[in-house]
Design a protein around this motif. Structure first.
Motif, short mmCIF file in Angstrom:
data_model
loop_
_atom_site.label_atom_id
_atom_site.label_comp_id
_atom_site.label_asym_id
_atom_site.label_seq_id
_atom_site.Cartn_x
_atom_site.Cartn_y
_atom_site.Cartn_z
N VAL A 10 0.86 -1.18 0.00
CA VAL A 10 0.00 0.00 0.00
C VAL A 10 0.89 1.23 0.00
O VAL A 10 1.76 1.38 0.87
CB VAL A 10 -0.94 0.03 1.22
N TYR A 11 0.71 2.11 -0.99
CA TYR A 11 1.52 3.32 -1.08
C TYR A 11 0.96 4.41 -0.16
O TYR A 11 -0.17 4.29 0.35
CB TYR A 11 1.59 3.81 -2.53
N ASP A 13 -0.27 7.22 -0.71
CA ASP A 13 -1.54 7.84 -1.13
C ASP A 13 -2.74 6.92 -0.97
O ASP A 13 -3.86 7.26 -1.36
CB ASP A 13 -1.44 8.33 -2.58
N PHE A 15 -3.08 3.88 -2.39
CA PHE A 15 -3.26 2.92 -3.48
C PHE A 15 -2.68 1.56 -3.08
O PHE A 15 -1.53 1.46 -2.66
CB PHE A 15 -2.56 3.42 -4.75
N GLN A 16 -3.49 0.51 -3.23
CA GLN A 16 -3.04 -0.85 -2.89
C GLN A 16 -2.58 -1.55 -4.17
O GLN A 16 -3.39 -1.96 -4.99
CB GLN A 16 -4.13 -1.66 -2.21
N ALA A 17 -1.27 -1.68 -4.31
CA ALA A 17 -0.70 -2.26 -5.52
C ALA A 17 -0.76 -3.77 -5.52
O ALA A 17 -0.91 -4.40 -6.57
CB ALA A 17 0.74 -1.80 -5.69
N GLY A 38 -0.38 -1.90 -14.66
CA GLY A 38 -0.92 -1.60 -13.34
C GLY A 38 -1.39 -2.80 -12.56
O GLY A 38 -1.94 -2.66 -11.46
N SER A 212 -5.12 -6.36 -11.17
CA SER A 212 -5.47 -5.48 -10.04
C SER A 212 -4.81 -5.92 -8.74
O SER A 212 -5.45 -5.96 -7.67
CB SER A 212 -7.00 -5.44 -9.86
#
Length: 373
Positions: A10-11, A13, A15-17, A38, A212
């Motif tokens: 999780v970054y 910001d 966003f969960q990569a 992505g 995803s």
């Protein structure tokens, strides 16, 4: 070899990569990570050498958590090949290839000899190329140097981040074939990121399809083509590839296995003759107490040495015979059986335990049934 346990990223910001990735990469296999932009494939690969750190979970290499290791030391023991190649323009080809062994303070005589061997391995004559600079080589030649630079310190793991995607189609195809050939020789654990399904199908032992931040399917190319997990995988593979895979719908290997006639290495030759006659075969497969393949004793070799009471099957067996894994396809068997001296292939599992044999007769009968339909 490499194990991901519930790994997430999780970054800052939010966003969960990556989402609870569980993945095990076997020693000596070439695993391809693939998926749309992505999807998390490059993030997954870069976590192995800690270019990106994970938020939760654990990654282990040979049973040791990588977060406990110094990142610089870790990276020097993992080969890394990138799309941009990354050769240093002010260094010769030899200096570029020798860089990591030099940083690791290895013996200069040893690693410079290794440089010559690696250049020869990829078809670049040392006398011609090692004193040249990167700008004097073509793109394909530079990428070959990038690959062998990753091999120079003999790492057990190599990470390859879309290494061939910037090349022209001909150079790219040549390097894909070169990589397959090299892997047969060096048997490294390779994690290869690509967005090209044709490339993945050509080079991979297994393919990991991502979407995803999650793994959608991981399996051999053959099984993915024949058994896509869902509509996303079907669409990602493409209808043409799926139709080509179905054009000759062979059953899995286990469905046409014949019984393997096996003996232990300590078996005497007189007893071996009896086994040959009883089973009406012209060779015996030699296995240890765990049924692991050791070699093949032909009837000819058994009869030739029959009078020598001191000899056992172990003394006269040949160990160079080809075997085939259970997860190979029958298309592979059609090729390999032509190279098998005994007219059959011994089929083994991942631990090299003998599971049975595939004979020429089995394959001929299968083809007759296929084309009769």
């Amino acid at each position: 070899m490499i194990k991901f346990e519930n790994v997430s990223k999780v970054y800052e910001d939010g966003f969960q990569a990556l989402k609870d990735i569980n993945l095990e990469i076997k020693e000596g296999e070439l695993l391809v990570l693939i998926g749309p932009s992505g999807c998390g494939k490059t993030t997954t690969m870069k976590m192995i050498n800690r270019l990106i750190d994970y938020t939760s979970g654990n990654i282990y290499i040979k049973g040791e958590a990588i977060k406990k290791q110094d990142p610089v030391t870790l990276r020097r023991d993992i080969g890394y090949v990138i799309q941009q190649i990354g050769l240093f323009p002010h260094m010769t080809i030899a200096q570029n290839v020798a860089l990591v062994p030099k940083l690791k303070k290895e013996d200069p005589v040893g690693y410079m000899k290794k440089v010559d061997e690696l250049l020869e391995m990829v078809g670049l004559e040392p006398e011609i190329y090692k004193d040249r600079y990167p700008k004097e080589l073509s793109g394909g030649q530079q990428q070959r140097v990038g690959v062998i630079r990753a091999l120079a310190s003999d790492p057990s793991i190599i990470l390859m981040d879309e290494p061939f995607s910037a090349l022209d189609p001909i150079s790219r195809e040549q390097l894909q074939e070169e990589l397959v050939r090299l892997q047969e020789e060096i048997k490294k654990t390779i994690v290869f990121v690509t967005h090209d399904m044709d490339e993945a199908l050509k080079i991979a032992d297994r393919i990991c399809i991502m979407k995803s931040g999650e793994i959608v399917q991981i399996d051999t190319p053959e099984r993915i083509l024949r058994h896509p997990a869902n509509e996303f995988v079907k669409n990602f593979i493409g209808e043409d590839r799926l139709e080509n895979a179905k054009s000759m719908d062979f059953p899995p290997v286990e469905e046409i296995l014949s019984k393997a006639v096996t003996v232990k290495p300590a078996k005497g030759l007189a007893e071996s003759v009896k086994i040959l006659h009883k089973n009406r075969v012209d060779s015996l497969i030699v296995v240890d107490k765990d049924n692991i393949f050791l070699g093949i004793a032909s009837a000819w070799d058994i009869y030739k040495h029959y009078k020598n009471e001191e000899l056992t099957v172990k003394d006269i067996m040949k160990t160079h015979h080809k075997t085939m894994k259970m997860d190979n396809s029958l298309e592979d068997a059609l090729v390999l059986v032509n190279e098998a001296e005994m007219g059959y292939l011994t089929v083994v599992d991942d631990a090299d335990r003998v599971r049975g044999v595939i004979t020429n007769a089995d394959l001929v009968e299968l083809l007759v049934e296929e084309f009769a339909d």
